[in-house]
Scaffold this motif. Structure first.
Motif, short mmCIF file in Angstrom:
data_model
loop_
_atom_site.label_atom_id
_atom_site.label_comp_id
_atom_site.label_asym_id
_atom_site.label_seq_id
_atom_site.Cartn_x
_atom_site.Cartn_y
_atom_site.Cartn_z
N GLU A 64 0.81 -1.22 0.00
CA GLU A 64 0.00 0.00 0.00
C GLU A 64 0.84 1.27 0.00
O GLU A 64 0.31 2.36 -0.19
CB GLU A 64 -0.92 0.02 1.22
N ALA A 65 2.14 1.15 0.23
CA ALA A 65 2.98 2.33 0.38
C ALA A 65 2.97 3.24 -0.85
O ALA A 65 2.84 4.46 -0.69
CB ALA A 65 4.42 1.92 0.73
N PRO A 66 3.10 2.73 -2.07
CA PRO A 66 3.09 3.65 -3.21
C PRO A 66 1.80 4.46 -3.31
O PRO A 66 1.85 5.66 -3.62
CB PRO A 66 3.25 2.70 -4.41
N ALA A 67 0.66 3.83 -3.04
CA ALA A 67 -0.60 4.56 -3.10
C ALA A 67 -0.67 5.62 -2.02
O ALA A 67 -1.17 6.73 -2.25
CB ALA A 67 -1.78 3.59 -2.97
N ALA A 68 -0.16 5.29 -0.82
CA ALA A 68 -0.18 6.26 0.27
C ALA A 68 0.75 7.44 -0.02
O ALA A 68 0.39 8.59 0.22
CB ALA A 68 0.23 5.58 1.58
N VAL A 69 1.93 7.15 -0.54
CA VAL A 69 2.85 8.22 -0.90
C VAL A 69 2.27 9.06 -2.03
O VAL A 69 2.42 10.30 -2.04
CB VAL A 69 4.23 7.65 -1.30
N ALA A 70 1.59 8.42 -2.97
CA ALA A 70 0.91 9.17 -4.04
C ALA A 70 -0.10 10.14 -3.45
O ALA A 70 -0.25 11.28 -3.94
CB ALA A 70 0.23 8.21 -5.00
N GLY A 71 -0.79 9.72 -2.38
CA GLY A 71 -1.73 10.61 -1.72
C GLY A 71 -1.06 11.81 -1.10
O GLY A 71 -1.59 12.93 -1.16
N VAL A 72 0.11 11.61 -0.51
CA VAL A 72 0.85 12.73 0.08
C VAL A 72 1.33 13.68 -1.01
O VAL A 72 1.26 14.91 -0.86
CB VAL A 72 2.03 12.21 0.91
N VAL A 73 1.81 13.10 -2.11
CA VAL A 73 2.24 13.94 -3.23
C VAL A 73 1.07 14.75 -3.76
O VAL A 73 1.20 15.95 -4.07
CB VAL A 73 2.86 13.08 -4.35
N TRP A 74 -0.10 14.12 -3.85
CA TRP A 74 -1.27 14.85 -4.32
C TRP A 74 -1.64 15.99 -3.38
O TRP A 74 -2.09 17.05 -3.82
CB TRP A 74 -2.46 13.92 -4.50
N ALA A 75 -1.47 15.80 -2.09
CA ALA A 75 -1.77 16.87 -1.14
C ALA A 75 -0.97 18.12 -1.47
O ALA A 75 -1.49 19.25 -1.45
CB ALA A 75 -1.49 16.41 0.29
N VAL A 76 0.31 17.94 -1.79
CA VAL A 76 1.17 19.07 -2.15
C VAL A 76 0.71 19.67 -3.48
O VAL A 76 0.59 20.90 -3.62
CB VAL A 76 2.63 18.63 -2.23
#
Length: 232
Positions: A64-76
């Motif tokens: 799940e890590a790539p999807a979660a990191v993608a979410g953080v990137v999207w926040a920015v």
């Protein structure tokens, strides 16, 4: 919008005067603190929050890590997109700063000549906070609290109407939520590819640590409470 601001009896102006009136009775050192916090401090705090959230989801590892990191990137990115959308919006609404139409305000920051609606600070902080909320409820709620504090500071400083702040919150929230499905559909495969590259530690840092621990015969670290929340 300009006509509304000219009526000193409307709730928007009344609330502006109530909140900004606190500055008139506060010591000067507190006003300086509020300016520093409202202009830069809370933005920096939001940056640190995003960085911490990134580190936690990367440290957790797993599929799940790539999807979660993608979410953080999207926040920015959501904060950046919302800020860009606000440029034509401010020029279209063409609302002067509150101190232009209303005398007697305690304006803590001088020289602001751009338009007032909507607030850049409120827009960016709320967009990032809602983006983080999509990844982690706990850290997202913390981010939303930071955004609310930012909005209060802008009105306290006398540089924004309350509706400028509310408009910024609405714009930031709309961008973060409405564009999230498309953004995550594009960012998740990208983060998955990054996870398999030489810089994969930015996405799946604990996997390498877990394999190293396994080679030493040590158990893989148990997830923390924050990690479980991020997985939710």
């Amino acid at each position: 919008m300009a006509a509304l601001s000219l009526d000193g009896s409307n709730p928007d102006v009344s609330l502006l005067r109530d909140i900004n009136g606190l500055a008139k009775h506060a010591p000067r050192w507190l006003d300086r603190v509020m300016v520093a916090v409202g202009d830069y401090g809370l933005i920096l705090l939001m940056v640190l929050l995003v960085g911490w959230c990134w580190w936690r989801v990367a440290r957790r590892g797993g599929a799940e890590a790539p999807a979660a990191v993608a979410g953080v990137v999207w926040a920015v990115l959501a904060g950046s997109v919302a800020l860009l959308l606000n440029v034509p919006l401010r020029n279209f609404v063409d609302r002067p700063r509150p101190f232009v139409d209303h005398q007697g305000l305690d304006v803590l920051v001088k020289g602001r000549t751009d338009f007032s609606f909507v607030s850049d600070h409120a827009t960016v902080t709320m967009a990032v906070a809602v983006g983080v909320f999509l990844v982690s409820r706990a850290w997202g709620l913390t981010g939303i609290a930071v955004a609310l504090a930012e909005g209060f500071c802008r009105v306290y400083m006398g540089v924004q109407y309350p509706t400028d702040v509310l408009g910024g919150f609405a714009l930031g929230t709309a961008v973060a939520l409405l564009l999230a499905p498309l953004a995550l559909a594009l960012l998740t495969p990208l983060m998955t590819a990054v996870a398999g590259s030489r810089v994969g530690g930015l996405v799946r840092a604990p996997q390498a640590a877990g394999r190293a621990a396994a080679r030493r015969g040590e158990p893989y670290p148990e997830p923390t409470a924050v990690d479980k929340d991020l997985a939710a």
